[in-house]
Design a protein around this motif. Structure first.
Motif: not given
Length: 600
Positions: A536-540, A546-547, A564-567
């Motif tokens: 899931f992290s790689r997908l985002v 973004c980081s 996740i970086q940002g909103n």
């Protein structure tokens, strides 16, 4: 640490109170120095500055300078002397002596190998004194007592002896000729003559030939004079050594070079050291961008989100190598695209706050004229038959069920169910209906009413209802389900369902503030729904460019959370609901999404 250029963040003058504290810290960490020595290093009236720098490895270092010469640098409250300080007090730290040809290898980033060390005493467990692993040491060149490098011992003195003087001995932290040395006046080390030991010489024997000390000691000066001050500070420093030392020095220098890269040639080692990973990443970004503009992007597909442009258009041309913006000089993909806008390749605009899109491309740009898109890369881009790890995910299905407990098992045992079995709502209704009919509990005069036998009365009646002997059909069924334990059946593919008793914790989306008032989206409880947090992290990360990282949860007995970086609440919610098929009722925190501005 200082082989590559560093970035100066701030520079301030040092107050008298700070100087006093610095002197105290130096005395505590280096007791071999006297108060007079420290007063010489940190004077009261001379100009003194403290410079905060950021190295190429993203290390924050505080450098103290006197008369523009760095004297100490501070990392995590530990003070390290520079070569300018070591030249004033050459005996403040234990010393390792080596041959002049080794010096040029150390300047390239090599560690000092034990075969290249010239011992002062006969081999014994105490030949290096009480040296411990991790102690700071200096490195000198045979014939000159002036230190040319500061390092850290990789083994204790006894371990060095037990290893038969083989392997790595000193990790070099700072050396004359690096960027920290260039931060000062770039002066050469003083010549402090000393006898030059010969190979196989006794520890108490002195070199009495002619006067080789000055020649060997001056070789380091010659090395530093040949440093190329314009260009890469990591380039090798070519030096010369005295002809009378060549035979002994070449064998020890070869041993050091062999220890740094066993089985490799000197030319291959030099080529590897000259490769700059940052420059390579910059070159890869420019090439992939040009290939994407010339051979991939169609004007009919515009506008394109910048994150999708990196993942879908540039990444396929990287020959299976990750395009890591943080390892380039740009650090952010937006800065890279701004450069391309100035060069005239593309036009961009801000679609919404924090979301940029590419609106126009110039396929006739002169910079694309000589670019040839490799055929093998184009074939890989065209063929999308391989499924990614995200595409192979099988969405879960969630069903509300009711587990039979001790209070209700008498109703269901006639149907063949036992305590602990999970039933869906339809099965519960059917079992209760069969129980009523099998025991003739339905009333003839009113078909909507059920006569309560002792079993039903014990299960569903409240204490205040006393001797109530009948109840509505729907009310009976609802009260039976109310006495059962609620649970959720999680079904993945064709496998057996997983029953999670009690209330299923929803996926929690939240926005937290980090340092410098930066927002970060926190996603919790993904693993409860069968979602691999790393996938899931790689997908985002690929979708938003973004980081995105995985970290342990702040709560006890909870699985990892995704940061996740940002909103990014809107994007994460859409992925969970549309791609992973998570019911909306199992996702909370959607109200934390950024508010969309109304278009006028």
């Amino acid at each position: 640490m200082f082989l590559k250029p560093f970035r100066v963040k701030t520079q301030t003058s040092v107050k008298s109170s700070d100087r006093k504290k610095l002197r105290s810290d130096i005395l505590n960490q280096y007791p071999c120095l006297t108060e007079q020595d420290v007063a010489t290093l940190v004077p009261n009236k001379e100009e003194m500055s403290a410079t905060k720098i950021c190295t190429s490895g993203d290390d924050n270092v505080l450098v103290y300078s006197v008369a523009k010469n760095p004297i100490f640098y501070d990392i995590f409250k530990r003070l390290y002397p520079t070569v300018y300080t070591l030249w004033q007090f050459p005996e403040m730290l234990p010393t390792f002596r080596t041959w002049p040809p080794v010096f040029s290898k150390l300047q390239k980033g090599a560690d000092l190998m034990l075969p290249g060390v010239i011992p002062d005493k006969r081999p014994s467990p105490k030949m290096f004194g009480n040296l411990q692993k991790g102690d700071l040491v200096t490195v000198t060149v045979a014939g000159n007592k002036a230190p040319v490098a500061l390092g850290k011992a990789l083994l204790s003195g006894e371990d060095m002896y037990m290893s038969a003087l083989r392997g790595k001995g000193v990790s070099v932290l700072h050396i004359a000729g690096d960027t920290l040395w260039e931060f000062g006046d770039k002066s050469n080390p003083p010549c402090i003559p000393e006898p030059v030991p010969k190979s196989g010489e006794d520890d108490d024997g002195d070199n009495k030939e002619g006067n080789p000390n000055e020649a060997v000691g001056a070789s380091v000066v010659a090395d530093l004079e040949n440093v190329k001050l314009e260009g890469d500070p990591t380039e090798s420093v070519q030096g010369t050594s005295d002809a009378t030392e060549v035979d002994d020095q070449s064998s020890l220098g070869a041993a050091l070079m062999e220890g740094k890269d066993e089985g490799g040639s000197d030319e291959e080692e030099d080529e590897e050291e000259q490769r700059d990973p940052v420059a390579e990443m910059d070159e890869r970004l420019h090439f992939c961008f040009a290939c994407a503009i010339k051979g991939r992007v169609k004007k009919s597909e515009l506008p394109v989100l910048t994150g999708n442009f990196l993942r879908n258009y540039m990444q396929p041309f990287s020959a299976d190598k990750q395009l890591d913006i943080k390892k380039s000089t740009f650090k952010k993909f937006s800065k890279f695209l701004q450069l391309k806008v100035k060069e005239g390749y593309i036009c961009m605009k801000e679609q919404s706050k924090g979301v940029d899109v590419i609106t126009e491309i110039d396929k006739s740009h002169l910079g694309l004229r000589d670019i040839e898109v490799p055929e093998v890369v184009e074939a890989a881009v065209a063929g999308k038959g391989e499924q990614t790890e995200e595409e192979t995910f099988t969405p879960l299905s969630f069903t509300d069920v009711y587990c039979i407990n001790a209070a209700t098992q008498d109703i269901f045992k006639e149907e063949g169910f036992s305590k602990g079995d999970a039933l869906i709502v339809a099965d519960v209704r059917q079992c209760v209906t069969n129980y009523i009919r099998n025991n003739n509990l339905h009333r003839e005069d009113d078909k909507k009413q059920v006569t309560l036998d002792p079993v039903l009365a014990h299960i569903i009646l409240k204490p205040a209802e006393g001797d109530l002997d009948h109840m509505n059909w729907e009310q009976v069924i609802n009260r039976v389900m109310g006495k059962m334990q609620q649970a959720t059946a999680i079904i993945s593919g064709s496998g057996p369902p997983t029953i999670k008793k009690g209330k299923l914790d929803p996926i929690k989306l939240d926005v937290a503030m980090r340092a410098s008032q930066k927002k970060v989206t926190v996603v919790d409880n993904l693993e409860d729904y069968g979602i691999d947090v790393k996938v899931f992290s790689r997908l985002v990360q690929r979708s938003l460019a973004c980081s995105c990282s995985v970290a342990p949860s702040e709560q006890k007995n909870k699985g990892p959370q995704v940061l996740i970086q940002g909103n990014q609440i809107n994007f994460v919610a859409n992925v969970l609901i549309d791609k992973y098929k998570i019911p909306r009722r199992y996702v909370t925190g959607l109200d934390n999404a950024p508010k969309q501005k109304k278009k006028r």
